[in-house]
Motif scaffolding. Structure first.
Motif, PDB file in Angstrom:
ATOM      1  N   UNK A 142      73.271 -49.543  22.686  1.00  0.00           N
ATOM      2  CA  UNK A 142      73.584 -50.669  21.813  1.00  0.00           C
ATOM      3  C   UNK A 142      72.594 -50.703  20.642  1.00  0.00           C
ATOM      4  N   UNK A 143      73.011 -51.268  19.514  1.00  0.00           N
ATOM      5  CA  UNK A 143      72.100 -51.342  18.362  1.00  0.00           C
ATOM      6  C   UNK A 143      71.015 -52.396  18.563  1.00  0.00           C
ATOM      7  N   UNK A 144      69.867 -52.171  17.914  1.00  0.00           N
ATOM      8  CA  UNK A 144      68.753 -53.109  17.937  1.00  0.00           C
ATOM      9  C   UNK A 144      68.165 -53.173  16.532  1.00  0.00           C
ATOM     10  N   UNK A 145      67.767 -54.371  16.120  1.00  0.00           N
ATOM     11  CA  UNK A 145      67.233 -54.587  14.782  1.00  0.00           C
ATOM     12  C   UNK A 145      65.880 -55.288  14.911  1.00  0.00           C
ATOM     13  N   UNK A 146      64.886 -54.759  14.204  1.00  0.00           N
ATOM     14  CA  UNK A 146      63.564 -55.371  14.245  1.00  0.00           C
ATOM     15  C   UNK A 146      63.455 -56.582  13.344  1.00  0.00           C
ATOM     16  N   UNK A 147      62.484 -57.403  13.633  1.00  0.00           N
ATOM     17  CA  UNK A 147      62.206 -58.580  12.812  1.00  0.00           C
ATOM     18  C   UNK A 147      60.800 -58.515  12.259  1.00  0.00           C
ATOM     19  N   UNK A 148      60.067 -59.606  12.386  1.00  0.00           N
ATOM     20  CA  UNK A 148      58.696 -59.635  11.909  1.00  0.00           C
ATOM     21  C   UNK A 148      57.747 -59.797  13.096  1.00  0.00           C
ATOM     22  N   UNK A 149      56.475 -59.544  12.856  1.00  0.00           N
ATOM     23  CA  UNK A 149      55.456 -59.785  13.867  1.00  0.00           C
ATOM     24  C   UNK A 149      54.334 -60.605  13.245  1.00  0.00           C
ATOM     25  N   UNK A 150      53.700 -61.442  14.075  1.00  0.00           N
ATOM     26  CA  UNK A 150      52.699 -62.373  13.591  1.00  0.00           C
ATOM     27  C   UNK A 150      51.517 -62.394  14.556  1.00  0.00           C
ATOM     28  N   UNK A 159      53.075 -62.471  18.280  1.00  0.00           N
ATOM     29  CA  UNK A 159      54.490 -62.832  18.356  1.00  0.00           C
ATOM     30  C   UNK A 159      55.293 -61.822  17.546  1.00  0.00           C
ATOM     31  N   UNK A 160      56.482 -61.506  18.036  1.00  0.00           N
ATOM     32  CA  UNK A 160      57.389 -60.619  17.312  1.00  0.00           C
ATOM     33  C   UNK A 160      58.819 -60.939  17.703  1.00  0.00           C
ATOM     34  N   UNK A 161      59.780 -60.446  16.922  1.00  0.00           N
ATOM     35  CA  UNK A 161      61.189 -60.739  17.188  1.00  0.00           C
ATOM     36  C   UNK A 161      62.009 -59.462  17.116  1.00  0.00           C
ATOM     37  N   UNK A 162      63.032 -59.391  17.977  1.00  0.00           N
ATOM     38  CA  UNK A 162      63.997 -58.296  18.013  1.00  0.00           C
ATOM     39  C   UNK A 162      65.393 -58.887  18.136  1.00  0.00           C
ATOM     40  N   UNK A 163      66.348 -58.351  17.371  1.00  0.00           N
ATOM     41  CA  UNK A 163      67.717 -58.873  17.378  1.00  0.00           C
ATOM     42  C   UNK A 163      68.677 -57.823  17.924  1.00  0.00           C
ATOM     43  N   UNK A 164      69.757 -58.320  18.550  1.00  0.00           N
ATOM     44  CA  UNK A 164      70.761 -57.450  19.139  1.00  0.00           C
ATOM     45  C   UNK A 164      72.133 -57.866  18.607  1.00  0.00           C
ATOM     46  N   UNK A 165      72.697 -57.079  17.678  1.00  0.00           N
ATOM     47  CA  UNK A 165      73.986 -57.448  17.062  1.00  0.00           C
ATOM     48  C   UNK A 165      75.146 -57.459  18.053  1.00  0.00           C
ATOM     49  N   UNK A 166      75.074 -56.657  19.112  1.00  0.00           N
ATOM     50  CA  UNK A 166      76.157 -56.585  20.095  1.00  0.00           C
ATOM     51  C   UNK A 166      75.675 -57.066  21.464  1.00  0.00           C
ATOM     52  N   UNK A 167      76.635 -57.423  22.314  1.00  0.00           N
ATOM     53  CA  UNK A 167      76.318 -57.921  23.649  1.00  0.00           C
ATOM     54  C   UNK A 167      75.776 -56.805  24.530  1.00  0.00           C
ATOM     55  N   UNK A 176      73.621 -62.070  24.682  1.00  0.00           N
ATOM     56  CA  UNK A 176      74.800 -62.295  23.856  1.00  0.00           C
ATOM     57  C   UNK A 176      74.634 -61.654  22.477  1.00  0.00           C
ATOM     58  N   UNK A 177      75.777 -61.300  21.887  1.00  0.00           N
ATOM     59  CA  UNK A 177      75.773 -60.701  20.551  1.00  0.00           C
ATOM     60  C   UNK A 177      75.153 -61.668  19.539  1.00  0.00           C
ATOM     61  N   UNK A 178      74.319 -61.131  18.659  1.00  0.00           N
ATOM     62  CA  UNK A 178      73.668 -61.945  17.649  1.00  0.00           C
ATOM     63  C   UNK A 178      72.409 -62.654  18.114  1.00  0.00           C
ATOM     64  N   UNK A 179      71.958 -62.381  19.347  1.00  0.00           N
ATOM     65  CA  UNK A 179      70.764 -63.053  19.870  1.00  0.00           C
ATOM     66  C   UNK A 179      69.497 -62.435  19.279  1.00  0.00           C
ATOM     67  N   UNK A 180      68.579 -63.281  18.901  1.00  0.00           N
ATOM     68  CA  UNK A 180      67.253 -62.850  18.460  1.00  0.00           C
ATOM     69  C   UNK A 180      66.242 -63.259  19.520  1.00  0.00           C
ATOM     70  N   UNK A 181      65.613 -62.283  20.142  1.00  0.00           N
ATOM     71  CA  UNK A 181      64.614 -62.553  21.167  1.00  0.00           C
ATOM     72  C   UNK A 181      63.248 -62.722  20.522  1.00  0.00           C
ATOM     73  N   UNK A 182      62.539 -63.757  20.970  1.00  0.00           N
ATOM     74  CA  UNK A 182      61.178 -64.016  20.503  1.00  0.00           C
ATOM     75  C   UNK A 182      60.199 -63.624  21.611  1.00  0.00           C
TER      76      UNK A 182
END
Length: 319
Positions: A142-150, A159-167, A176-182
């Protein structure tokens, strides 16, 4: 040779067993002194707090030289292997049927912690556009998209975030699709660890010193009597019967031991932190605590734990 060694051990043990016992009074004094001697040196630790590895340190030093080079690029980044363990956690506010079976979803995502010196933007960049795991029907990609880290101002929380466009689904565990994990966790800089270790070593040295005084008192109390010519009698050494001094030393030892234990608890267990790695803007490297918290959105319910290890030329375990 084996038979000879066996006979020697037998003779030695027989000779030790046949030694006469000491007098009743001497045994009583030894019993009184023994707990103090044991307590005084029971705090000696035979384990190094943070064992070093020459190969890993060489890699960190090499990365550090690259980061501090005068000709370094505007964007600096360091590689880490981020490992997520998605599943139900105690007291989590997830739906009742979510991960009820106890199933877990392990996700391994190699990432670069990058920082741009111009716009001061800090991004977490997965080294692959996809993440994979094994489900009941085989491999799932499944695809994964990075966010920012602090990093907090005191450099103690990451702290950092990762998003998952698909379930993502593995039995009854799902993202779930579109979830951003913190992801959040505790971080120890090398400078902070050095301070914690120095405070512990000083407290331990104080404990050893007071324990040595207790041992001296124990030896005085177990010392044999001496003949007093003036009084015509056998007497104990002058300082042997100073009960007040003994009580004061015992109290001092308990206070010193409590302070040592407190300083030791402030240091992280080496098994609960990562190897030393680098983050942009942090001198000397960092240790990322294992068992960090994974949340569904920034203030959402807990969905699991995570940890990270720096990507080096050394072997790595995913556990």
């Amino acid at each position: 040779t084996s038979f000879r060694c066996t006979m020697m051990n037998h003779d030695t043990s027989h000779s030790l067993a046949s030694r006469p016992r000491n007098s009743k009074m001497h045994v009583t004094l030894l019993i009184f002194a023994f707990p103090m001697a044991v307590s005084a040196f029971s705090s000696i630790s035979t384990n190094l707090p943070f064992p070093t590895n020459s190969g890993q340190d060489a890699t960190v030093a090499s990365n550090l030289r690259e980061a501090t080079d005068d000709n370094v690029q505007e964007t600096v980044s360091f590689p880490w292997r981020v490992v997520l363990d998605i599943g139900r956690e105690p007291l989590a506010r997830m739906p009742f049927d979510w991960a009820r079976s106890g199933c877990r979803m392990p996700l391994v995502i190699p990432c670069d912690f990058s920082h741009n010196r111009n716009d001061q933007e800090s991004l977490i960049l997965p080294r692959s556009e996809t993440v994979s795991f094994t489900g009941p029907d085989g491999a799932v990609v499944k695809p994964v998209v990075g966010g920012d880290w602090r990093l907090s101002d005191d450099q103690k929380q990451l702290s950092l975030s990762l998003s998952f466009p698909e379930t993502l689904q593995r039995r009854d565990v799902s993202i779930n699709a579109g979830t951003t994990l913190e992801l959040t966790t505790r971080v120890y800089t090398q400078a902070e660890l050095d301070q914690l270790n120095e405070a512990y070593y000083q407290a331990r040295e104080n404990t050893w010193q007071v324990g040595g005084d207790l041992n001296d008192i124990a030896r005085q109390q177990s010392a044999p009597k001496k003949w007093n010519e003036a009084k015509g009698r056998w007497e104990k050494p002058q300082n042997a019967n100073n009960i007040l001094a003994t009580i004061q030393k015992r109290v001092s030892y308990l206070a010193a031991k409590a302070d040592q234990d407190q300083k030791n608890r402030q240091r992280p267990d080496p098994n609960t932190i990562s190897d030393r790695g680098l983050l942009p803007g942090v001198d000397g490297g960092v240790y990322i605590a294992k068992g960090g918290v994974v949340r569904e959105s920034q203030n959402g319910p807990v969905m699991g734990t995570w940890q990270a290890q720096p990507i080096t030329n050394m072997p790595v375990s995913y556990r």
